[in-house]
Design a protein around this motif. Structure first.
Motif, PDB file in Angstrom:
ATOM      1  N   GLU B 451     -16.272   2.279  -1.742  1.00  0.00           N
ATOM      2  CA  GLU B 451     -16.200   2.503  -3.179  1.00  0.00           C
ATOM      3  C   GLU B 451     -14.845   3.083  -3.549  1.00  0.00           C
ATOM      4  O   GLU B 451     -14.209   2.653  -4.509  1.00  0.00           O
ATOM      5  N   ALA B 454     -12.109   0.565  -3.610  1.00  0.00           N
ATOM      6  CA  ALA B 454     -12.123  -0.272  -4.809  1.00  0.00           C
ATOM      7  C   ALA B 454     -11.500   0.462  -5.998  1.00  0.00           C
ATOM      8  O   ALA B 454     -10.675  -0.090  -6.739  1.00  0.00           O
ATOM      9  N   LYS B 457      -7.789   0.797  -5.611  1.00  0.00           N
ATOM     10  CA  LYS B 457      -7.084  -0.458  -5.891  1.00  0.00           C
ATOM     11  C   LYS B 457      -6.879  -0.647  -7.383  1.00  0.00           C
ATOM     12  O   LYS B 457      -5.830  -1.138  -7.830  1.00  0.00           O
TER      13      LYS B 457
END
Lengths: 673, 534
Positions: B451, B454, B457
């Protein structure tokens, strides 16, 4: 290759942590780099560390060797460092050896015990020695050095596969020719025709200091000045001038009289004698003798009653300057001050340190020794019209002092640990040689730390020569003839081999030998290997094998083995390592890509040319011919780029290349007198 | 204690040889404020304390945790539960008696607002392990009080270092290769006269062997110019012919050229005639800088630079003032001294001319003509070839999209040898944005790696967009690595970054050597480093 097995990913893994805890590592040196390294090692999780250092702690260490305090001055570095580290990491196992790494107790078996060897050394000889032992033991070596803001860390290893073949190797410490920093001076220049301040300093330290206070049996060149060479005709009646006895204190001679006599002898009489060698002065300016009373000035026979220690409260034998009330390390003393310091320092030695006279060795940390050398060098400079130097500068030149600060050592200590982690993580291919720059120099490639992949082994390297082989053989039951025919000629394809060991065994074939030599060599053939001259070829012996026609050279290390299974080893010997091709000029096939395993030569990430070259003292300071040079102690070069000259060691294990390479250096031949 | 006055000189002997007594003096009067007390901060401080800094103050409000003991050599189990700032200050002080130490138990990010005037008491502020948003405010405060700010951060196996101050001037940049300025191509009258006074054909052999090479080259240049329409040798062919001419001047003995070392030196130093040192580009940019239009608020450096500029435009006829020292040459002592005096006198005349300009400038801006001491002027002139100015944009400017879009990072991302380190720059900024929204750094809690990756990113994409670049250029494994390390401050990184930080601080304090001119990223994963100048 999955992401998780890459170097950065395993850096924080628990497997690596465990390996770091268990790995036994050796720190050679507990000085500037050593202190930082020890601390960073234990705080990074290393728990099994052994330390070697022979030195004791000096005041001038305290600006960077942070494990030491003022009250530790005089104690063993290794001991104190280990104790300090144990305080903040009580669970770390730290063993200490106070001694020289070149002692025989630190042998191959000793080095084999370690997963990695980490060098924080300050001289090339010890670096070479450790390099060779690491090569022999097969232990990876991480080398380091600093000088002021410059520093570097390099990695050297030769990894073998299960069959004992070299699978992946970097250059060893001695592979790359390094700019020599050994300063050599023609003896004649030092004795008779100095031209620069350093010549006077070398004279004061190496000749005069050694003659007055050093061991009498260690001859110095001071007296041969007039005895040899062109001095002959000048000698005439000078039999006693030139004998060492001129420097011996008479039984009833007071220190004061002696000091003055020495002054007159070296700054007046010797100069007059040198002046009489007229051919020296055809092309040079003549030196001028110094008269003591004139030099002291104002007609006062200063120090007539000068009591050692003086009225300034200094202990006898501590410092001439203190006794005289002369201060200022950064200014150039007047000639009168030099004369006073010269006389006083001799008296301080004789009266304040009587036991040291005859035993003294110049120590750059010793105030009195530095004062004496400064005064003597400046007086000699006055003889020859050479600029004088301050005590601070003289100390730096006489002691070959390398700049050193905490910051660079801290960075280097960290970089060593990063490289050690890569090796333990099984990622040696990620190793880097890292150079710390003073400032961002190359405007295009802006970086402060410059990393390059380690170089490949130099097949001609005298120390590692990738063609170093291990021979497993029964040395008691194999004759030299068998060795030659089965191993050297058949297996290695040599035609006219020459064999020798450092211990004195020699065997030669080929043209150009006279009948006696041929017979002598022939007589050795039936003798068993371990019965040969020079102590025999037995377990642990290294044999240098050479074929001059092929320009091929290899070292064979013997391992004795008695019980052979004929089925398994019909030849009754086993040659380990990568067998080189003897037909080529060099053995460069024996690179990292041998039969076993894929080539692991890492891609070079840095294709830049931004490599630091240490700015050392100019090597052109005067390189003379072999027997006409004065070698002053090696600048203790912490930096390997600048450091290692590759002249053969005393143990002779550097081969032909070492000697050749040494001659390649820049040379400027001063007119030998 | 009798030996006290000598002890420090002895203790600092090895570093005095790098930066001299005046550098040491600067260090011994400098006080540093250090924000944070982790190993990056303490490693930097350790180096500064050992070097003999005047004093330091540590600002932090955290309590010593068991994990600190593993990363910080100063802390022992007895420190557990105590204020970390207090514990490290006490132990750092033990490293060097005479260094004044204190600590403030407050969060660094709070001090910026609660007590900004604090920073005005220091010669340098070192901020460690701080987030971008706090650093922007700190930068503003430090600039307001005119205190140089140095930022250092160890994040997993990535190191970050950047200075922030309007400008840093350096007189002693100590370049690796100092150039000799002998003016052989353009001698002043007295030097030419000295060369003219020697008649190479009329002197005896011994004197001939002892004409310093500088004079041989001058005579050669004169002869050559008289035969080549006043032009020095231009190309390889002419240079070879010039050298041939010098060789023909050598004396011979029994038909062989005599061994004349001074002529050998003239040949090997002929390049000093052919390519005399020009004004280095860095010095040129100092001279062309707007700051040379001086006013009442100008610093001494810029007044001196302005005077230098006037000199070059006037008396110097396009050249820098003569430095005055000459290298070793084969010569008689007398002739060498004569040559040396000729150079010294010219250097003194040049210095006097510059000093005149300095005084005129001081008068023009209403300052006392003696307010810049003679010794300072001489020191400046000796180093005229080494002057450097480094300027840093503010952190706010650096992160503002309009500036970031200028493309330094975008270009670096596209350059093969800098791409990874540019990615790390973006990632370091992205973790701060992550922290700003999540209240923690990515990976700091186990079990949420995916998580976090992500989210990171996404943050990374916005930073990259600000830089006019695409986050697609950032390798995935580095993103994962950034999450995996969980913002850890590893000791080994603290040692390296603390070492570099202390080194840079010493450069700022001593005004010697040139500090890193931008953002330094050290990547311990690849053992590489890059400097980006935003």
């Amino acid at each position: 290759m999955t992401v998780s097995s890459r170097w950065p990913s395993v850096a924080t893994s628990s497997q690596l942590k465990e390996k770091m805890q268990r790995a036994k590592v050796l720190c050679v040196g507990a000085g500037g780099i050593g202190c930082e390294l020890l601390k960073t090692l234990v705080l990074s999780g290393f728990e099994d560390i052994e330390v070697i250092d022979m030195d004791t702690i000096e005041t001038s260490n305290l600006n960077r060797q942070f494990l030491f305090r003022k009250h530790h001055v005089g104690q063993s570095k290794a001991q104190v460092a280990a104790e300090a580290v144990r305080v903040f990491r009580p669970n770390a196992q730290i063993s200490v050896y106070q001694g020289n790494v070149k002692e025989s107790r630190f042998d191959k078996a000793f080095f084999q015990r370690f997963a990695i060897v980490l060098n924080g050394l300050d001289n090339v000889e010890a670096r070479r020695h450790v390099n060779r032992l690491c090569l022999s033991a097969g232990t990876p070596l991480i080398e380091s050095g600093t000088e002021g803001y410059l520093g570097q860390v390099t990695v050297h290893y030769r990894l073998k596969n299960g069959a004992g073949e070299i699978q992946d190797a970097t250059e060893c410490f001695e592979c790359a020719p390094k700019q020599s920093r050994t300063k050599t001076y023609p003896v004649c220049t030092i004795r008779n025709t100095p031209e620069k301040p350093i010549h006077c300093i070398v004279w004061a330290k190496e000749l005069l200091f050694a003659r007055l206070f050093g061991r009498p049996d260690v001859a110095t060149d001071l007296d041969e000045a007039a005895a040899g060479e062109e001095g002959a005709e000048a000698n005439g009646d000078t039999g006693d001038h030139i004998s060492a006895s001129a420097f011996v204190r008479g039984p009833d001679e007071t220190a004061d009289t002696y000091a003055k006599r020495i002054f007159c002898r070296v700054f007046e009489e010797d100069i007059n004698r040198v002046l009489s060698m007229e051919d020296l002065w055809e092309t040079r300016e003549k030196p001028k003798p110094l008269h003591l009373a004139d030099t002291l000035g104002d007609g006062q026979p200063a120090l007539q009653n000068g009591s050692v220690g003086g009225e300034h409260g200094a202990a006898a034998g501590e410092s001439a300057c203190k006794a005289l009330g002369i201060s200022g390390a950064h200014r150039v003393w007047s000639l009168a001050e030099c004369a006073k310091v010269f006389l006083e320092s001799i008296k301080q030695y004789l009266e304040g340190r009587p036991t040291e006279v005859g035993e003294a060795v110049f120590d750059k940390e010793d105030d009195l020794a530095v004062e004496f050398v400064t005064a003597a060098a400046n007086l000699r400079a006055a003889n020859y019209g050479i600029p004088q130097q301050s005590l601070f500068i003289t100390k730096g030149m006489a002691g070959n002092i390398i700049h050193a600060i905490a910051t660079t050592n801290a960075i280097v200590g960290g970089l060593i640990v990063v490289e050690a982690m890569k090796i333990l993580a099984g990622k040696p291919e990620c190793s880097k040689a890292t150079f710390i720059l003073k400032h961002v120099t190359n405007p295009k490639a802006k970086r402060l730390l410059n990393a390059i992949s380690p170089g490949e082994p130099n097949p001609n390297c005298a120390a590692c020569g990738t063609a170093r082989l291990e021979l497993l053989i029964d040395t008691a039951k194999t004759s030299l003839e068998d060795l030659l025919s089965k191993v050297v000629k058949k297996k290695l394809s040599l035609v006219e081999p020459t064999l020798r060991t450092d211990e004195g065994f020699e065997y030669e074939e080929g043209e150009g030998l006279d009948d006696d030599e041929v017979a002598g060599n022939k007589a050795k053939l039936p003798i068993m290997l371990d019965q040969q001259s020079g102590g025999g070829l037995k377990h642990g012996t290294v044999l240098h094998v050479e074929d001059q026609v092929q320009e091929f050279k290899v070292q064979i290390e013997f391992s004795h083995k008695e019980d052979w299974d004929e089925e398994q080893d019909p030849e009754f010997f086993k040659l380990g390592g990568s067998v080189p091709q003897a037909t080529s000029k060099s053995a460069d096939e024996a690179g990292p890509s041998s039969a076993a395993g894929p080539s692991t030569a890492p891609a070079d990430e840095d294709d830049d040319d931004d490599i630091v070259i240490m700015d050392g003292p100019s090597a052109a300071d005067g390189v003379g011919t072999d027997d006409d040079v004065m070698i002053v102690d090696e600048v203790k070069p912490p930096t390997m780029l600048a450091a290692a000259d590759i002249a053969p060691d005393a143990n002779g294990s550097a081969g032909k290349r070492g000697a050749d390479a040494d001659l390649e250096g820049p040379r400027k031949r001063r007119k030998a007198s | 204690m009798a030996s006290t006055p000598k002890a420090p000189a002895k203790k600092y002997d090895r570093q005095l040889r790098i930066w001299g007594a005046h550098g040491q003096q600067a260090l011994e009067t400098a006080r540093a404020c250090v924000l944070g007390s982790g190993c990056t901060a303490t490693e930097a401080l350790k180096n500064l304390v050992l070097g003999g800094i005047a004093g330091f103050t540590v600002v932090d409000n955290v309590i010593v945790q068991p994990s600190d003991l593993g990363a910080n050599f100063l802390l022992e189990s007895a420190s557990l539960g105590k204020s970390r700032a207090a514990a490290v200050t006490e132990l750092l002080a033990e490293l060097n008696e005479g260094v004044a130490s204190s600590y403030i138990e407050e969060a660094p990010s709070n001090v910026i607002d609660s007590n900004p005037a604090l920073f005005s008491e220091f010669q340098l502020v070192l901020a460690t392990q701080m987030r971008e948003q706090d650093l922007i405010r700190l930068d503003e405060v430090c600039r307001k009080y005119n205190v140089p700010l140095l930022i250092a951060r160890s994040y997993g196996l990535v190191g970050y270092l950047r200075a922030s101050l309007p400008e840093h001037t350096v007189i002693e940049s100590k370049p690796d290769n100092a150039l000799e300025d002998l003016r052989l191509h353009n001698p002043w009258p007295q030097l030419q006269e000295l060369a003219d006074s020697i008649d190479l054909d009329a002197i005896d052999d011994v004197t001939h062997r002892h004409i310093p090479y500088a004079l041989i080259l001058l005579k050669g240049a004169q002869k050559w110019c008289s035969e080549h329409s006043s032009k020095l040798p231009q190309n390889a062919k002419e240079k070879a012919a010039f050298k041939q001419m010098l060789k023909s001047w050598q004396r011979s003995a029994e038909g062989f050229p005599a061994d004349e070392e001074n002529f050998d030196e003239a040949l090997s130093n002929a390049h000093k005639l052919f390519s005399p040192p020009s004004i280095p580009s860095e010095v040129r940019s100092v001279l062309e800088d707007d700051a040379t239009s001086v006013g009442p608020h100008s610093t001494d450096f810029w007044i001196l630079a302005a005077a230098l500029k006037r000199f070059i435009d006037g008396e110097g006829q396009g050249s820098l003032p003569l430095e005055g020292s000459i290298p070793d040459m084969t010569s008689t002592t007398d002739m060498y001294l004569q040559l040396q005096r000729t150079y010294w006198r010219k250097a003194e005349a040049d210095a006097a001319a510059v000093e005149g300009h300095v005084q005129a400038l001081l008068t023009s801006i209403g300052r006392d003509v003696q307010s810049i001491p003679h010794s300072t002027i001489l020191h400046f002139m000796k180093n005229a070839r080494n002057l450097r100015v480094v300027r840093y944009c503010t952190l706010e400017e650096e992160v503002a999209p309009e500036r970031a879009k200028r493309g330094v990072i975008r270009q670096a991302l596209a350059a093969e040898d800098q791409s990874v380190n540019a990615s790390l720059y973006i990632l370091l900024r992205a973790v701060d944005r992550f922290q700003a929204t999540c209240g923690r750094f990515p990976g700091a809690l186990t079990g949420e790696l995916e998580e976090d990756t992500a989210v990171l990113k996404a943050r990374m994409a916005s930073v990259a967009a600000d830089c006019g670049a695409s986050a697609a250029q950032v390798p995935d494994d580095y993103v994962e690595e950034m999450v995996r390390c969980g913002a850890a401050e590893l000791h080994v990184m603290g040692a390296i970054m603390g070492g570099i930080a202390a080194q840079e601080i010493i450069k700022f304090v001593t005004h010697q050597f040139v500090p890193v001119p931008g953002v330094l990223i050290y990547n311990a994963m690849a053992s590489t480093s890059s400097v980006f100048v935003p």
